[in-house]
Write a protein that holds these residues in place. Structure first.
Motif, PDB file in Angstrom:
ATOM      1  N   GLY A  28       4.923   3.988   2.657  1.00  0.00           N
ATOM      2  CA  GLY A  28       4.633   2.707   2.028  1.00  0.00           C
ATOM      3  C   GLY A  28       4.267   1.698   3.097  1.00  0.00           C
ATOM      4  N   GLY A  29       3.531   0.671   2.713  1.00  0.00           N
ATOM      5  CA  GLY A  29       3.148  -0.366   3.659  1.00  0.00           C
ATOM      6  C   GLY A  29       3.318  -1.747   3.064  1.00  0.00           C
ATOM      7  N   TYR A  30       3.736  -2.694   3.915  1.00  0.00           N
ATOM      8  CA  TYR A  30       3.868  -4.087   3.481  1.00  0.00           C
ATOM      9  C   TYR A  30       3.196  -4.977   4.523  1.00  0.00           C
ATOM     10  N   MET A  31       2.167  -5.717   4.104  1.00  0.00           N
ATOM     11  CA  MET A  31       1.400  -6.579   4.997  1.00  0.00           C
ATOM     12  C   MET A  31       2.200  -7.851   5.300  1.00  0.00           C
ATOM     13  N   LEU A  32       2.634  -7.974   6.544  1.00  0.00           N
ATOM     14  CA  LEU A  32       3.395  -9.148   6.952  1.00  0.00           C
ATOM     15  C   LEU A  32       2.493 -10.323   7.278  1.00  0.00           C
ATOM     16  N   ASN A  33       1.342 -10.046   7.882  1.00  0.00           N
ATOM     17  CA  ASN A  33       0.394 -11.098   8.262  1.00  0.00           C
ATOM     18  C   ASN A  33      -1.007 -10.510   8.220  1.00  0.00           C
ATOM     19  N   LYS A  34      -1.782 -10.896   7.223  1.00  0.00           N
ATOM     20  CA  LYS A  34      -3.107 -10.304   7.045  1.00  0.00           C
ATOM     21  C   LYS A  34      -4.096 -10.755   8.111  1.00  0.00           C
ATOM     22  N   GLU A  35      -3.997 -12.014   8.556  1.00  0.00           N
ATOM     23  CA  GLU A  35      -4.919 -12.518   9.567  1.00  0.00           C
ATOM     24  C   GLU A  35      -4.775 -11.768  10.889  1.00  0.00           C
TER      25      GLU A  35
ATOM     26  N   ASN B  17      -3.315  -8.786  11.061  1.00  0.00           N
ATOM     27  CA  ASN B  17      -3.203  -7.366  10.690  1.00  0.00           C
ATOM     28  C   ASN B  17      -1.869  -6.779  11.153  1.00  0.00           C
ATOM     29  N   ILE B  18      -0.778  -7.410  10.731  1.00  0.00           N
ATOM     30  CA  ILE B  18       0.566  -6.921  11.040  1.00  0.00           C
ATOM     31  C   ILE B  18       1.137  -6.298   9.770  1.00  0.00           C
ATOM     32  N   LYS B  19       1.348  -4.999   9.805  1.00  0.00           N
ATOM     33  CA  LYS B  19       1.826  -4.272   8.628  1.00  0.00           C
ATOM     34  C   LYS B  19       3.045  -3.440   8.976  1.00  0.00           C
ATOM     35  N   LEU B  20       4.073  -3.565   8.169  1.00  0.00           N
ATOM     36  CA  LEU B  20       5.258  -2.727   8.291  1.00  0.00           C
ATOM     37  C   LEU B  20       5.054  -1.466   7.470  1.00  0.00           C
ATOM     38  N   ARG B  21       5.358  -0.313   8.064  1.00  0.00           N
ATOM     39  CA  ARG B  21       5.239   0.967   7.369  1.00  0.00           C
ATOM     40  C   ARG B  21       6.618   1.629   7.276  1.00  0.00           C
ATOM     41  N   PHE B  22       6.865   2.300   6.176  1.00  0.00           N
ATOM     42  CA  PHE B  22       8.160   2.934   5.961  1.00  0.00           C
ATOM     43  C   PHE B  22       7.966   4.070   4.964  1.00  0.00           C
ATOM     44  N   GLY B  23       8.843   5.066   5.044  1.00  0.00           N
ATOM     45  CA  GLY B  23       8.688   6.166   4.104  1.00  0.00           C
ATOM     46  C   GLY B  23       9.738   7.249   4.280  1.00  0.00           C
ATOM     47  N   LEU B  24       9.629   8.251   3.413  1.00  0.00           N
ATOM     48  CA  LEU B  24      10.501   9.415   3.433  1.00  0.00           C
ATOM     49  C   LEU B  24       9.644  10.664   3.361  1.00  0.00           C
TER      50      LEU B  24
ATOM     51  N   SER C  86       0.849  -1.187   0.000  1.00  0.00           N
ATOM     52  CA  SER C  86       0.000   0.000   0.000  1.00  0.00           C
ATOM     53  C   SER C  86       0.885   1.238   0.000  1.00  0.00           C
ATOM     54  N   ILE C  87       0.333   2.371  -0.429  1.00  0.00           N
ATOM     55  CA  ILE C  87       1.047   3.644  -0.385  1.00  0.00           C
ATOM     56  C   ILE C  87       0.116   4.698   0.199  1.00  0.00           C
ATOM     57  N   ALA C  88       0.716   5.734   0.832  1.00  0.00           N
ATOM     58  CA  ALA C  88      -0.083   6.792   1.444  1.00  0.00           C
ATOM     59  C   ALA C  88       0.643   8.125   1.328  1.00  0.00           C
ATOM     60  N   PRO C  89       0.504   8.832   0.179  1.00  0.00           N
ATOM     61  CA  PRO C  89       1.062  10.186   0.085  1.00  0.00           C
ATOM     62  C   PRO C  89       0.319  11.124   1.034  1.00  0.00           C
ATOM     63  N   THR C  90       1.083  11.985   1.721  1.00  0.00           N
ATOM     64  CA  THR C  90       0.529  12.828   2.776  1.00  0.00           C
ATOM     65  C   THR C  90       1.069  14.245   2.649  1.00  0.00           C
ATOM     66  N   LEU C  91       0.194  15.232   2.849  1.00  0.00           N
ATOM     67  CA  LEU C  91       0.564  16.638   2.793  1.00  0.00           C
ATOM     68  C   LEU C  91       0.228  17.322   4.111  1.00  0.00           C
ATOM     69  N   TYR C  92       1.071  18.299   4.491  1.00  0.00           N
ATOM     70  CA  TYR C  92       0.838  19.067   5.724  1.00  0.00           C
ATOM     71  C   TYR C  92       1.339  20.485   5.499  1.00  0.00           C
ATOM     72  N   PHE C  93       0.512  21.460   5.873  1.00  0.00           N
ATOM     73  CA  PHE C  93       0.911  22.859   5.771  1.00  0.00           C
ATOM     74  C   PHE C  93       0.438  23.602   7.003  1.00  0.00           C
ATOM     75  N   THR C  94       1.292  24.468   7.548  1.00  0.00           N
ATOM     76  CA  THR C  94       0.891  25.294   8.674  1.00  0.00           C
ATOM     77  C   THR C  94       1.484  26.686   8.526  1.00  0.00           C
ATOM     78  N   ASN C  95       0.751  27.672   9.032  1.00  0.00           N
ATOM     79  CA  ASN C  95       1.198  29.053   8.992  1.00  0.00           C
ATOM     80  C   ASN C  95       0.863  29.714  10.317  1.00  0.00           C
ATOM     81  N   MET C  96       1.861  30.407  10.904  1.00  0.00           N
ATOM     82  CA  MET C  96       1.670  31.142  12.150  1.00  0.00           C
ATOM     83  C   MET C  96       2.452  32.429  12.056  1.00  0.00           C
TER      84      MET C  96
END
Length: 340
Positions: free
Chosen positions: A257-264, A266-273, A235-245
């Motif tokens: 990014g996500g990689y399902m290690l065990n679907k039964e 629900n163990i998922k490894l997440r990683f990203g930049l 799976s992939i999850a592009p994410t945006l964040y903006f703040t102004n003060m």
């Protein structure tokens, strides 16, 4: 279940033990929902959600005390309105500590949100949230380090001489609000977008009595996430964040990014930049284990500040856990009477 809850408690109390300014901000902003947007209060399926996040930054700067910011939250969908709408309520606490004089900015706030389902299947939900509580600031002027550099001593003494007490404190009411939309676009894609406004009333927590150092002006936050399952594993999850003060703005772009290690289980490894525009690169890693989510984030300074902190940015650890308590269905036993 017991292992997951024990792991969560260990991470949670690790953060709690460090609980000792700047306005609070996080690299792992999605793991701190009640700070990100009050509209996210109770925006999940479950009974109670509890979580915490701890940020540490500035340790590489010579003669400077690090910034430490732990925060904690608990929220729940408390009651239904009709068959599809509901109200969520929550509590958020944080404390930010910075500098040789131990300047602390802390707050305890209650939040509430109304979630309005836009269709019969509740695949699209529009939410309005409100939040309020006390915002406090304090300074420890008796902590001037006489062994530090003479320039640092003079700077600390100058700060304390302008305050209104030996150990000054100030507090004020702080009000926030937000709006959000969660929508299931199809079987594999979820969209979350939101806008929030912090410090609507510009709380005055001046330590000099002049109001010139209150700093907490109106702050705007916008965020968006598109969570897409590519197949049974990835799976992939592009994410945006903006703040102004005031005159300061911050923009973050993250790709999870996500990689399902065990679907039964629900163990998922997440990683990203990620990248904070004009400031830092972000290294992201996390793990979902059933209803437990944990993550680590590290900022690698890419701006001119890297000359002062040797490239060492902020470090974060976060965890949240959803407790699910459901009534077991009562099954009436069937008595079979076969004919003889």
């Amino acid at each position: 279940m017991n292992f997951k809850f024990t792991l969560f408690c260990a991470l949670f109390f690790l953060c709690l033990g460090t609980l000792s300014a700047q306005d609070i901000h996080n690299t792992l902003f999605n793991y701190n929902p009640l700070v990100l947007n009050p509209a996210l209060t109770g925006a999940y399926s479950g009974t109670v959600r509890i979580g915490g996040i701890y940020r540490d930054q500035g340790r590489g700067i010579s003669n400077a005390e690090p910034f430490t910011t732990p925060s904690f939250f608990a929220d729940a969908p408390v009651f239904m309105v009709g068959k599809r709408h509901w109200v969520g309520a929550g509590l958020m606490v944080f404390q930010d500590k910075a500098g040789r004089l131990g300047q602390k900015t802390s707050s305890a706030q209650l939040s509430a949100a109304f979630h309005y389902s836009l269709n019969k299947k509740s695949t699209s939900v529009l939410t309005l949230g409100f939040q309020g509580g006390q915002l406090m600031r304090s300074l420890s002027c008796d902590n001037i380090n006489t062994e530090s550099d003479i320039v640092d001593q003079m700077a600390d003494a100058a700060i304390c001489s302008g305050t209104n007490a030996d150990d000054p404190e100030a507090s004020a009411l702080d009000l926030n609000m937000g709006i959000g939309l969660k929508s299931k676009l199809n079987k594999t894609t979820d969209l979350t977008v939101g806008l929030s406004a912090r410090h609507l009333n510009s709380p005055d927590i001046s330590l000099t009595g002049t109001g010139q150092d209150k700093e907490f002006k109106f702050r705007f936050i916008g965020h968006a996430e598109l969570d897409m399952e590519l197949n049974d594993k990835f799976s992939i999850a592009p994410t945006l964040y903006f703040t102004n003060m005031q005159a300061a703005s911050q923009f973050q772009l993250q790709g999870w990014g996500g990689y399902m290690l065990n679907k039964e289980k629900n163990i998922k490894l997440r990683f990203g930049l990620g990248y904070r525009l004009g400031d830092a690169g972000e290294i992201l890693v996390g793990l979902d284990y059933g209803d437990l989510r944990v993550a680590l984030g590290y900022d690698l300074t890419l701006s001119d500040l890297s000359d002062a902190n040797s490239g060492n940015g902020g470090f974060e650890i976060a965890a949240n856990y959803i407790i699910k308590v459901y009534k077991k269905p009562q099954v009436t036993p069937a008595v079979l009477c076969p004919q003889l």
